[in-house]
Design a protein around this motif. Structure first.
Motif, PDB file in Angstrom:
ATOM      1  N   ASN A  64     -92.240   7.423 -38.985  1.00 39.39           N
ATOM      2  CA  ASN A  64     -93.471   7.464 -38.877  1.00 39.39           C
ATOM      3  C   ASN A  64     -93.771   6.470 -40.632  1.00 39.39           C
ATOM      4  OD1 ASN A  64     -94.548   7.972 -37.133  1.00 39.39           O
ATOM      5  ND2 ASN A  64     -94.268  10.104 -36.874  1.00 39.39           N
ATOM      6  N   CYS A  66     -97.296   8.757 -42.315  1.00 34.88           N
ATOM      7  CA  CYS A  66     -98.297   9.162 -42.840  1.00 34.88           C
ATOM      8  C   CYS A  66     -98.444   9.943 -44.085  1.00 34.88           C
ATOM      9  CB  CYS A  66     -97.993  11.176 -42.285  1.00 34.88           C
ATOM     10  SG  CYS A  66     -97.284  11.324 -40.561  1.00 34.88           S
ATOM     11  N   ARG A  72     -92.417  10.111 -45.631  1.00 35.18           N
ATOM     12  CA  ARG A  72     -93.153   9.334 -45.084  1.00 35.18           C
ATOM     13  C   ARG A  72     -92.019   7.561 -45.409  1.00 35.18           C
ATOM     14  NH1 ARG A  72     -96.433   5.525 -47.600  1.00 35.18           N
ATOM     15  NH2 ARG A  72     -98.103   5.458 -45.995  1.00 35.18           N
ATOM     16  N   GLU A 162    -102.740  18.619 -37.388  1.00 33.91           N
ATOM     17  CA  GLU A 162    -102.778  17.736 -38.106  1.00 33.91           C
ATOM     18  C   GLU A 162    -104.479  17.875 -39.046  1.00 33.91           C
ATOM     19  OE1 GLU A 162    -100.799  18.388 -40.205  1.00 33.91           O
ATOM     20  OE2 GLU A 162     -98.760  17.607 -39.232  1.00 33.91           O
ATOM     21  N   TYR A 169    -108.078  11.644 -37.998  1.00 29.65           N
ATOM     22  CA  TYR A 169    -106.607  11.574 -38.353  1.00 29.65           C
ATOM     23  C   TYR A 169    -106.761  10.727 -38.668  1.00 29.65           C
ATOM     24  CZ  TYR A 169    -102.446  11.730 -35.684  1.00 29.65           C
ATOM     25  OH  TYR A 169    -101.512  11.233 -35.077  1.00 29.65           O
ATOM     26  N   HIS A 173    -103.288   8.477 -41.402  1.00 28.36           N
ATOM     27  CA  HIS A 173    -102.627   8.115 -39.956  1.00 28.36           C
ATOM     28  C   HIS A 173    -102.717   6.645 -39.832  1.00 28.36           C
ATOM     29  CE1 HIS A 173    -102.575  12.119 -38.642  1.00 28.36           C
ATOM     30  NE2 HIS A 173    -101.029  12.381 -39.266  1.00 28.36           N
ATOM     31  N   MET A 177    -100.227   5.671 -35.379  1.00 26.24           N
ATOM     32  CA  MET A 177     -99.932   6.534 -34.650  1.00 26.24           C
ATOM     33  C   MET A 177    -101.122   6.942 -33.761  1.00 26.24           C
ATOM     34  SD  MET A 177     -98.287   8.759 -37.869  1.00 26.24           S
ATOM     35  CE  MET A 177     -97.853  10.186 -37.194  1.00 26.24           C
TER      36      MET A 177
END
Ligand code: 5AD
Ligand code: FES
Length: 348
Positions: A64, A66, A72, A162, A169, A173, A177
């Motif tokens: 991922n 993030c 990351r 989160e 969000y 991200h 995601m």
């Protein structure tokens, strides 16, 4: 006004988002009373005990990206490592001798740890230490995968949501995601019978006080068994490297509000809180937290699991941390205990 709201919360009344917002805005006046009420409520369920969880950060390889996180995929400067299943088990054995009865296996979303590999680790841990709880914190997986891991013996799962605000969000991200998939994971975990922990960062980029009030409503509705919150701390090799860190003051006040909203919840005073304030973890316990999660990872890899800058305890051995924490917690009038520390079902 804030006194009335705190009393209503403490008596089990539901507050509106605007009422939570009022408390958050008046936190400087309200914090001492909120903390005293939160502590008293915590003691009704858990006495003076503080539970410890042995955290094993077993891989910092992550698919991922993030924007806030130091491990990351896009951070090419991050030195990657992965413990072998044998190393993970040795770590837990060591923790067991130190008195830990919960192991938290935390890692990035590392494709090496397929269901086959991870289920094998969980099964072996439960075989060697049937009286210990196994908590997983390995991110988003399929429902089938969560089911297999539960079947293998995993008791608990930590997956911070989160933020409960979809637009927020999407600011934290990349487009790969999805907010909906995160919520789907949390629903699946609950349905599969895990004790579930959610949570969020305090002071993450673009977060508003309204968002924080919204988090209190989200937690009340989802009713998780555990809630992990800690201040956002920038990591210099991430897109959010230049943002300010969240504050210990806001974090401890929210810990009190969470305790008053969910009296029997398991609530850690996190390493991130201890990072922004040297007395952060003690302040968290005094504000209503009742869990600490010291690190059991081998000394050689600790300094590599860096989600954020200036992380504490990266050079210490597990045994040193536990002695240090015992002394710190004793000063708060509470006591670290050796117990699985499941969520209390009723008042003691
Ligand atoms: N600061 C504070 N917490 C962070 N996390 C990730 N990056 C940071 C950061 N820069 C938190 C996230 C994640 C958990 C494992 O650590 O909330 O879910
Ligand atoms: Fe790790 Fe104090 S808790 S050194």
């Amino acid at each position: 006004m804030y006194k009335k709201l705190l009393e209503r919360l403490s008596a089990g009344d539901e507050l509106t988002r605007d009422e939570y917002l009022y408390l958050i805005r008046h936190r400087d006046e309200a914090r001492d009373e909120a903390a005293a009420m939160a502590r008293a409520l915590c003691e009704e369920y858990y006495g003076r005990s503080v539970f410890i969880r042995g955290l094993i950060e077993f891989t910092n390889i992550c698919r991922n990206n993030c924007f806030y996180c130091g491990i990351r995929a896009g951070n090419e400067k991050c030195e990657r490592y992965r413990l072998t299943p044998e190393e993970i088990i040795t770590c837990a054995d060591n923790g067991y001798s130190l008195g830990f009865r919960t192991f938290v296996l935390q890692g990035g979303e590392d494709p090496y740890f397929t269901d086959g590999v991870l289920c094998g680790v969980v099964r072996e841990l439960k075989r060697r230490h049937p009286d210990a709880a196994v908590t997983l914190s390995v991110g988003e997986r399929s429902r089938e995968s969560y089911a297999a891991l539960r079947e293998a013996g995993a008791d608990r799962y930590l997956l911070r949501h989160e933020t409960s605000n979809r637009r927020h969000y999407e600011k934290l991200h990349p487009a790969s995601m999805s907010f909906d998939n995160r919520q789907r994971c949390i629903d699946d975990l609950k349905e599969l019978g895990y004790q579930v922990g959610v949570g969020f960062m305090v002071g993450s980029p673009y977060q508003t006080e309204e968002d924080l009030a919204g988090e209190m409503i989200y937690l009340r509705d989802v009713k998780p068994d555990m809630v992990g919150i800690g201040p956002f701390v920038p990591h210099h090799d991430t897109p959010f490297g230049a943002f300010d860190a969240g504050s210990a003051e806001m974090t401890t006040f929210l810990l009190s509000l969470i305790r008053l909203t969910l009296p029997d919840v398991l609530l850690p005073a996190t390493t991130a809180l201890g990072t922004v304030d040297p007395a952060g973890r003690e302040k968290g316990i005094l504000a209503g937290a009742n869990v600490l999660m010291p690190n059991l990872s081998p000394a050689g890899v600790r300094g590599k699991y860096l989600l954020y800058d200036n992380k504490i305890c990266t050079g210490d051995e597990a045994a040193a941390c536990i002695e240090c924490l015992k002394a710190r917690i004793k000063k708060t009038g509470r006591e670290i205990v050796t117990a699985r520390g499941d969520r209390a079902e009723r008042r003691i």
